[in-house]
Design an enzyme around this catalytic site. Sequence first.
Site, short mmCIF file in Angstrom:
data_model
loop_
_atom_site.label_atom_id
_atom_site.label_comp_id
_atom_site.label_asym_id
_atom_site.label_seq_id
_atom_site.Cartn_x
_atom_site.Cartn_y
_atom_site.Cartn_z
CE LYS A 183 -3.32 -2.94 0.39
NZ LYS A 183 -4.00 -3.45 -0.82
N GLY A 184 0.19 2.40 -0.14
CA GLY A 184 0.90 3.68 -0.21
C GLY A 184 1.69 3.99 1.03
#
Length: 379
Positions: A183-184
């Site tokens: 994920k970011g």
Amino acid sequence: MDAIPLVHASLGEQELAAVAEVFASGWPAGQGPRSKALEAELADRYGVGGAVAVSNCGCALHLALLAHGVKPGDEVIVADYTFPAPAHAVHYVGATPIFADVRADTGTIDPDVVADLIGPRTVGIIAVDTVGLPADYTELVELTRRHGLFLVEDAACAVGATYKGVQAGALAPTACLSFHGRKGISSGEGGALLTADPQLAAAARKRASFGIEAIFDQARIVGLPIPVFTEIGYNYKLSDIAAAILQVQLGRIDELLARRNAFAARYTELLADEELITLPFVPEDRTHAWQSYLVRLDPSVSRAAVAADLRAQGIGCGHGTWASHLQPVYETKQTCPVSADLFQHHMAIPMHAELTMEKVERVATALRAAVRAHAGGPE
């Protein structure tokens, strides 16, 4: 040449220093001071009534459905083209997932399809911000208001994305985030439940800790407090070690997202004229978090052969995400033709903040050569 992995978490010295502080504090477990601080920062960042830090996004989805009182016999409409966690969560509470097909251009849940699926047993909708792109929340919110349904935003992939200027994670009354390694922002694993309702957050936090108040809070009371179990709960707590990492990562969102945006823009520039590839589409009213960069290969191209070529050169790739209704575990007779098509033809190419422009160019060159070499044969 160096390998180019499909995903790579951006963790470094700042995160290590934060972990060292937790070690020194003597409280590495969940719902301690770092977890509490993280929850406060999340609530402030997203402008919500409460945030609950949990061990993964699947836990957050489960807690969200429990909070909304979903029970056996109920139906919850879920986005089909996604990692199947939303449908799994519906099954956790004994309800039935109803799979909604997606838009061909964005891969996000199609509000027109959702409208046609609403029936007498429908109690809510789980929308998914597909691989980092927010869904059509104006239409979805209106549907839920009209029919008296709840709406949950699965923003697992979308930290940093926006819809009409509002952050993903704040686009529905209840939202779920993931901090998985791709994920970011990431703590390796982790998640959060965000809600406009502070009481819902408090109830979810208790359910995430076996149904009792936080042991850390109990330990600060003079005397010998004995927690009382008033309901069946779960062990969904996020450790303070992971919470400390995420506090650092929250401060780096803009930096990490800027890198992903730059790499996505370069991919788009390099591959724009390739007729055998359809590039991601981002409507003007939203921004993408670029958890993944998915390209759709022409049906004449053998995706398996392209993947073999890329991997032989040390370039990571994947199939994209899942058409959930096709997974044998669900035993459904539903059809979602758009989702099924994307599942068959999408390919994920390397996307993370640790790329370089040189590596992006290398991936694009290799991908272009591979699709041309493997067009015209069996898929």
